[in-house]
Design a protein around this motif. Structure first.
Motif: not given
Ligand code: ADP
Ligand code: ADP
Length: 228
Positions: A40, A44-45
Motif C-alpha cells: 500500500g 505499483t502506482t
Molecule cells: P504498493 O504497490 O506499494 O502495495 P499501490 O501503489 O498498489 O502500493 O497502492 C498505493 C495506494 O493506492 C493504496 O492505498 C492502494 O489501496 C491505492 N490504490 C492502488 N490502486 C488503486 C486504484 N486503481 N484505485 C484506487 N486506489 C488504488
C-alpha cells in the motif's frame, strides 16, 4: 543525463486515495534501483505511472528524454514491464510468446536476439515447451523474456519474488545479476529489505506515497548497522 527523470510526481485516485505525493527521482542508465516499502506504500502506482499505464495527477516523467504523457509511444519502446501476476497463454510455446510480444511493439522478427534472451534466462532448452508445462520459476523467467523482447533500455520488475519460496527467490536474484552484467537498467519493487540489499545498487524507501530517502545500498545498510 538520467535515463528516467521523475519530477514532483503525484497521484490521487478517483477514490480519494493519495497514492503518490511529490516524488522526484533520477535513475541513471545501467543502475539497479529497488523501491522498498510495505504493502500500500505506492510502489505499483509509481511503476505504473512511469510506464504510462496510470495518468498522474501532477508532475512529469521522462524516459530517455521523452515525456511519458506527450510522447508515450517513444517512451514505451524503451520500457519493459514484468507485472506481478503471471499471465501467460498456457498452450503457447515459449519462443512464440516472446516473438509475439516483439510484434506488439511493432518490432520485426529477430530470432537471433530472442535466442540470446532465452539463453541468458536459461530458457533456450524450453523454447518449444508450452508455458503450462513450465515450473513457477520458469514462468517468471518467460515473463522477463517477454518484457525484454523489444530490447528495452529499462526493465521494471514489480514484486519479482512475491509469494515464491526461498529457492526461487535466489534464482530471481541470479537472473537480475545476469541482466545487470548485460547493462540493463532495472527498477524493482519489494517489501523485503534483504532483497533490496541483495539486488540493488540504490534503495529508495517509499511509504504513504512519499519517497522518504534514496541512498546507495552500502550506505543505507551501514546506517542500519549491518555489514554488506
Ligand atoms: P504498493 O504497490 O506499494 O502495495 P499501490 O501503489 O498498489 O502500493 O497502492 C498505493 C495506494 O493506492 C493504496 O492505498 C492502494 O489501496 C491505492 N490504490 C492502488 N490502486 C488503486 C486504484 N486503481 N484505485 C484506487 N486506489 C488504488
Ligand atoms: P481513477 O483515478 O483511475 O479514476 P478509481 O479510484 O476510480 O481510479 O479506481 C479505478 C479502478 O481501480 C476501479 O475499478 C476501482 O474499483 C479499482 N480500485 C479502487 N480502489 C482500489 C484499491 N485500493 N486497489 C486496487 N484497485 C482499486
Amino acid at each position: 543525463t538520467a535515463i528516467i527523470q521523475i519530477e514532483n510526481l503525484s497521484k490521487q485516485y478517483g477514490s480519494g486515495t493519495k497514492a503518490l505525493s511529490d516524488v522526484s527521482l533520477d535513475i541513471q542508465e545501467g543502475e539497479i534501483i529497488a523501491l522498498l516499502g510495505p504493502n500500500g506504500a505506492g510502489k505499483t502506482t509509481l511503476i505504473s505511472v512511469i510506464c504510462g499505464l496510470v495518468v498522474p495527477t501532477g508532475g512529469t516523467v521522462r524516459v530517455g528524454g521523452h515525456d511519458i504523457r506527450t510522447d508515450w509511444r517513444a517512451a514505451r519502446k524503451l520500457i519493459g514491464l514484468v507485472p506481478q501476476e503471471i499471465a501467460l497463454e498456457p498452450f503457447e510455446k515459449v519462443m512464440n510468446c516472446v516473438r509475439f510480444t516483439r510484434g506488439l511493439y511493432g518490432e520485426g522478427p529477430d530470432d537471433a536476439y530472442i535466442e540470446q534472451v532465452l539463453r541468458s534466462l536459461a530458457l533456450w532448452d524450453k523454447r518449444d515447451a508450452a508455458t503450462r508445462e513450465l515450473s513457477g520459476g520458469m514462468k517468471r523467467r518467460v515473463l522477463i523474456a517477454k518484457a525484454l523482447a523489444h530490447r528495452p533500455k529499462v526493465l521494471f520488475l514489480d514484486e519479482p519474488t512475491a509469494g515464491v519460496d526461498v529457492a526461487l527467490r535466489r534464482e530471481m536474484w541470479e537472473v537480475v545479476d545476469r541482466l545487470r552484467r548485460e547493462g540493463v537498467t532495472i527498477i524493482l519493487t519489494t517489501h523485503y529489505l534483504e532483497e533490496a540489499e541483495e539486488m540493488a545498487d540504490r534503495i529508495g524507501v517509499i511509504n504513504h506515497g512519499r519517497l522518504l530517502l534514496v541512498r546507495p545500498t552500502s550506505e543505507l545498510m551501514g546506517e542500519f548497522g549491518r555489514k554488506t
